[in-house]
Every structure is written in C-alpha cells, then in structure tokens.
Design an enzyme around this catalytic site. Structure first.
Site, mmCIF file in Angstrom:
data_model
loop_
_atom_site.group_PDB
_atom_site.id
_atom_site.type_symbol
_atom_site.label_atom_id
_atom_site.label_comp_id
_atom_site.label_asym_id
_atom_site.label_seq_id
_atom_site.Cartn_x
_atom_site.Cartn_y
_atom_site.Cartn_z
ATOM 1 N N LYS A 138 43.869 13.093 5.324
ATOM 2 C CA LYS A 138 43.440 12.266 6.452
ATOM 3 C C LYS A 138 43.673 13.027 7.750
ATOM 4 O O LYS A 138 44.217 14.123 7.763
ATOM 5 C CB LYS A 138 44.206 10.949 6.447
ATOM 6 C CG LYS A 138 43.832 10.046 5.276
ATOM 7 C CD LYS A 138 44.352 8.657 5.537
ATOM 8 C CE LYS A 138 44.169 7.764 4.323
ATOM 9 N NZ LYS A 138 44.906 6.520 4.476
ATOM 10 N N HIS A 141 46.595 13.010 13.516
ATOM 11 C CA HIS A 141 46.200 12.527 14.837
ATOM 12 C C HIS A 141 47.303 12.745 15.872
ATOM 13 O O HIS A 141 48.383 13.247 15.553
ATOM 14 C CB HIS A 141 45.773 11.060 14.765
ATOM 15 C CG HIS A 141 46.774 10.161 14.113
ATOM 16 N ND1 HIS A 141 47.972 9.846 14.725
ATOM 17 C CD2 HIS A 141 46.773 9.529 12.912
ATOM 18 C CE1 HIS A 141 48.638 9.044 13.924
ATOM 19 N NE2 HIS A 141 47.953 8.847 12.824
ATOM 20 N N HIS A 144 50.860 11.752 15.147
ATOM 21 C CA HIS A 144 51.637 12.701 14.349
ATOM 22 C C HIS A 144 52.148 13.854 15.215
ATOM 23 O O HIS A 144 53.258 14.330 15.044
ATOM 24 C CB HIS A 144 50.798 13.258 13.201
ATOM 25 C CG HIS A 144 50.401 12.213 12.196
ATOM 26 N ND1 HIS A 144 49.098 11.982 11.854
ATOM 27 C CD2 HIS A 144 51.133 11.326 11.488
ATOM 28 C CE1 HIS A 144 49.045 11.007 10.956
ATOM 29 N NE2 HIS A 144 50.281 10.588 10.716
HETATM 30 N N1 ARG Z 1 52.476 8.781 6.993
HETATM 31 C C1 ARG Z 1 52.720 7.695 7.902
HETATM 32 C C2 ARG Z 1 51.573 7.539 8.877
HETATM 33 O O1 ARG Z 1 50.853 8.465 9.110
HETATM 34 C C3 ARG Z 1 53.973 7.849 8.666
HETATM 35 C C4 ARG Z 1 55.220 7.820 7.840
HETATM 36 C C5 ARG Z 1 56.384 7.300 8.585
HETATM 37 N N2 ARG Z 1 57.569 7.270 7.790
HETATM 38 C C6 ARG Z 1 57.907 6.369 6.909
HETATM 39 N N3 ARG Z 1 59.038 6.518 6.263
HETATM 40 N N4 ARG Z 1 57.170 5.317 6.675
HETATM 41 O O2 ARG Z 1 51.411 6.488 9.458
#
Ligand code: ARG
Length: 553
Positions: A138, A141, A144
């Site tokens: 994905k 963005h 991140h």
């Molecule tokens: N991969 C998730 C996202 O892009 C963020 C992860 C954040 N960390 C967690 N432990 N949920 O939204």
C-alpha cells in the site's frame, strides 16, 4: 556546569544565612536568557527561602532581598550582585563562565549536556518504541513519514539519556490485501520487476487488481480464496507472501538508510495470526468476549464511562482484526522485552484504537497496560511530489534532493562539493525535519516546499548552513590555533551571548563580528575554540533530531 556555579553561590549564602548549602541550592535558579537586554545569570528567590512567608508582605520581601544583598560579596565566581523583585541576582565572572563552558563542551564532545547531574540519577529503562510501520503493497503516505521522523527523534532522545531502546517497525503485512496481491501477481506480476523494484511493482499490482475486482466478482472470490490459503498456512501461498515481505523489507532498509533511520526489529501483523487466536480464547475464558447476532465477537468497554463503547475483536468467520493483533503483539512484546515503557507513534486518527487496546489489556488483568503510551500527531496536508500525492518514501527523498540541488546551484561553494546530491539530500532532510517539529505535534499543517526549503529564519537549511560555515572555519584555520586557548580574549558581548545561547542565529552574528583571519594568533585561537564548541553543541542537537550535519554546502 551550572550546578557548579550554583553550588558556589549557595556556599557564600550559607555562611551569611547560617543555613546548610543544600537547602539553599533549590532556591537558586538560572535566569532565562534575553536577546534584548543583558540579564544576571542566576537568581535567588527570597520568597522561596522564607517558607512560612504568609505573614510577610511583598515590600518586606524586597527589603529582605536588599539587606541580604548588602551582606554578600563578589568573589572569584560572582562578579556582580544586584536585586530584583524579591530576588538577589548574581552575575558570573565572564572569564570563568567562558572557560568553564568551553572546556566542558570540548571535553564532553557528543555527550555535552547529557552528562549533566540532572540526568545522571535517571534509572536506565527498557523502552520499546514502535514507529513508521507502513503497509506492504500500500501507499507509504505522509503519516508514515511523520511517524518515522518523530519516532526516530524520540528513540534518539531516550537512547541519549541512557535508556535501553528497541526500535520496532510493525509492518502491515497481513490481511485481505495479500489475497488480492497473490491473485494479482499470478495474473500480471513479473518476476524481474519484483526483483528490481518490489515496492513499486507490488503497489502497481495492488492498484490494478483492485480495479479489476471492482468489475469482476470472480477476482474477489479468488482473492478471498488465496487469503484463506494464507490463513490456514498453505505452504505455496505462504512462500509467495514471504517473498513479497522479504523483498519489501530489503528495499525499506535501503530507503530508511537515506533518511538516517534504522530499526532493531521488523515485526508485523502477520506474526500474530495464531497468537491472536490465543488472545480470543483468553478473552473468552475471562468472560470478556461477547458474541453478536452477526456472528462477530466484541469486548464491552463501557467501563470507560461511554455505555456504547465496544471493540470488535473477531470477524464472523473467526479471523482476527487489527485490534486483536495489537493485543497479541503487546502481550508478546511484554514477554520478550519486559519493557518499562512502550511507545506507539501514529497519526491521531488512531487515538481511539490505542485507547481501546490499552483498555482491553487492562481489563484482561495486565497492569503493565499503564506502561503503554500512544503518541498521536497531526496530519500534513498537501505534500505532493512530481509523481503526485505521496505514494513512496523514495519519491519524497528524490523530490527533496532535486529541489534542494536546484536551490543550491546558485551558491558558489556547491560547485566544489564532492557529492552535491548527497549534500543536497541531507540539507533538504534537515529542512523537512525542522519544519515538522515547528508546530505543535497534534496540530495539522499545510505543507509547502517553498516554506520548508527557505534558507532564512529558524529553518533546517539555516541550521545546516551554520554548521557548514563553522566547520569550514576549523578547516581553513586548522587546529594549530586550538592548542592554547586564552579566555580573556573572549569577552565581547557576542562571545558571551553565543556561549549563553549556543544557538545558530547568534553564532551567525558572532561569526560576522568576531573575525579570525585578521586577528593576532592568540585572539584567533580563542575565537576558533569558541566556534568549535558552538559547532559541537549544534551538531549534537541536530543529530538528536535525526539530522545529519553537513560540513560543506
Ligand atoms: N500499519 C498501520 C497503518 O499504516 C500502523 C501501525 C501502527 N501500530 C500498531 N501497533 N497498530 O495505519
């Protein structure tokens, strides 16, 4: 350093007031530095000395301050004593101030400021910090990106304070998207493209298969089938998934390196496929799992005061959700690291998610839920690269490099750089990082490349410029000058204020007035010493922020 001066003032006061110095030291504080006027360095608050001061009216305190000041004498440390509103003010001997600060800066090097007594008593803690955490295939963005910048800074800071830090990247590496990717790769994937540009290729496949799935239901069906194969542990399906994951991580590592960021562990949601089933069983055994008519399962969180608050932890087909996997991950990390603090850095859109996860851990009986902390941040709006909205971290880095290179091309010294691209990237990144820390963490902001890359004002470009200029002083005049060091030559107001502030704007002002080239060697040496100390402090601060200081630009 400041502690030494305070102790010396306290000793003199102790003789006059007949109180132990330890009791006095708390009442002596550093005076905040003012750019506009010269202020004293330390002050004693008379009010805080007289603890049962209720019966003393203000004018009385003022009198006491004056009377106390009269009894005190200047000495080798204190060069001036005056009174303010209920305070006795102390100015430190300038030569001693300069000498003490500079010696300390040079001696402590990268540890300057951290060796302070303020921190030495801090217990070493085990800290897990999870940040960046993009989703494979994905978009990477701006959320991140911001998580990466902020998380890296927090990790640097905790590490500098002596804590034991584990930097963790928790990838979105499980879920229906892999069903779609598996199907998509079989239809229009290329082995070669996957090898040489995995993030790009997987993203393309993901976009295309989503389009097709919207028109053709059989695609959706086969994607579901593929994901089911993954869920039940079909080896062939898992092997393909593993390759997607491994190749993506390899590329992430390379790109994070350009950013100056590294991780100790690449974890991910996929690790918790089985463990989240155990969590569901555990919730059930504790009587916390409620089945709904739709066949899903939820945990009742109305204990937080909101009667409608529930969190879904199981789909009707029995599979886990994002929150379930976070429960499993937290429990697993506690087992593995026995952390004192665990920090999650994501945008504020996930605030409720983390509140619910921590609350569930708490009602499951894990008291360490209180050691978990979510650090939410605001959204960056309108960041665009040549290729449009931000999709890949690499595009942002390339954009920064290109724009900065353009800006720098008008500067003469840029042409002499060995690696102008690399320098441009470091300077541009500094600009981005400083911009990101400027506003309050939780507010959203509108992004503008022009504003970010400005060279004037409190910007990253200016910081880098100051660092490079100071560095070139050392290079031009060599270290010969640095052997001896005569503090009496550092008494100009610009010297004193740059020592007091150790900031880049003042360094620039000082640089303009305190020449080295046309000065006698002893003056030049002393000044060079000063500038080297300023550069060292500047570099330390920049590195903490995640900026790589440049030596030329
Ligand atoms: N991969 C998730 C996202 O892009 C963020 C992860 C954040 N960390 C967690 N432990 N949920 O939204």
């Amino acid at each position: 350093m400041a502690c030494g001066f305070r102790r010396s003032i306290a000793r003199q006061l102790s003789r006059v007031l007949d109180l132990p110095p330890e009791n006095l030291i708390k009442s002596i504080s550093a005076v905040p530095i003012s750019k506009k006027q010269e202020v004293a360095d330390f002050q004693l608050s008379v009010d805080s000395l007289l603890k049962s001061s209720d019966d003393h009216s203000r004018p009385n305190i003022q009198d006491q301050a004056i009377r106390l000041a009269e009894k005190l004498k200047c000495d080798t440390v204190v060069s001036e004593i005056s009174t303010g509103e209920g305070t006795v003010n102390f100015k430190i001997n300038r030569e001693l101030l300069t000498k003490t600060v500079l010696q300390q800066v040079i001696e402590d090097g990268s540890k300057y400021g951290l060796k302070s007594e303020l921190f030495s008593g801090l217990p070493q803690k085990k800290i897990v910090i999870e940040f960046s955490s993009p989703n494979v295939a994905k978009k990477f963005h701006v959320g991140h990106l911001r998580s990466t910048i902020i998380g890296n800074f927090i990790a640097n800071l905790k590490e500098a304070l002596g804590h034991q830090v584990t930097r963790m990247n928790y990838l979105g590496d499980w879920g229906m998207q892999f069903g779609l990717l598996g199907t998509g790769f079989q239809l229009f994937g290329y082995e070669e493209k996957l090898q040489c540009n995995p993030l790009q290729h997987l993203f393309e496949i993901y976009v295309q298969i989503n389009k097709e799935a919207a028109e053709d239901e059989s695609i959706t069906k086969s994607a579901q089938k593929f994901f089911q194969r993954l869920e039940v542990g079909d080896l062939q399906a898992l092997a393909l998934w593993q390759r997607f994951r491994d190749l993506s991580i390899e590329e992430y590592i390379r790109i994070y390196k350009r950013l100056g960021v590294h991780f100790d562990e690449y974890s991910g949601e996929s690790f918790y496929r089985e463990k989240s089933q155990e969590v569901l069983k555990l919730l059930d055994s504790k009587g916390l799992l409620q089945k709904t008519i739709k066949g899903t399962a939820v945990v009742d969180l109305s204990g937080n005061g909101d009667p409608s608050s529930v969190c879904t932890v199981m789909r009707s087909d029995g599979t886990s959700l994002y929150a379930t996997r976070d429960l499993a991950a937290a429990i697993d990390r506690m087992d593995k690291y026995n952390f004192d603090t665990m920090i999650y850095v994501t945008d504020k859109g996930q605030r409720k998610h983390f509140q619910q996860v921590f609350q569930m851990l708490q009602i499951m009986g894990y008291d360490w839920a209180q050691r978990c902390q979510h650090i939410p941040f605001g959204v960056i709006r309108g960041m665009k690269t040549r290729r449009g909205d931000v999709t890949f971290l690499e595009d942002v880095l390339n954009e920064i490099q290109l724009r900065m290179l353009q800006n720098m091309s008008s500067v003469k010294t840029t042409k002499e750089l060995e690696n102008p691209k690399e320098t441009a990237e470091k300077v541009g990144l500094a600009a981005l990082i400083i911009q990101d820390f400027k506003g309050s963490l939780s507010s959203d902001y509108q992004f503008s490349w022009d504003r970010v890359l400005q060279s004037r004002g409190d910007t990253g470009v200016f910081l880098q410029y100051t660092h490079a200029r100071l560095h070139s002083l050392e290079e031009t005049f060599g270290c010969g000058y640095l052997d001896d060091f005569n503090t009496p030559y550092l008494q100009e107001p610009q010297c004193i204020s740059v020592i007091q502030h150790l900031l880049s704007h003042l360094a620039a002002v000082a640089h303009k007035t305190l020449h080295i080239r046309d000065s006698p060697p002893e003056v030049a040496g002393a000044r060079l010493h000063l500038f080297r100390a300023v550069r060292s402090v500047l570099a330390n601060g920049m590195k903490l922020l995640g900026i790589t200081p440049v030596c030329k630009m």
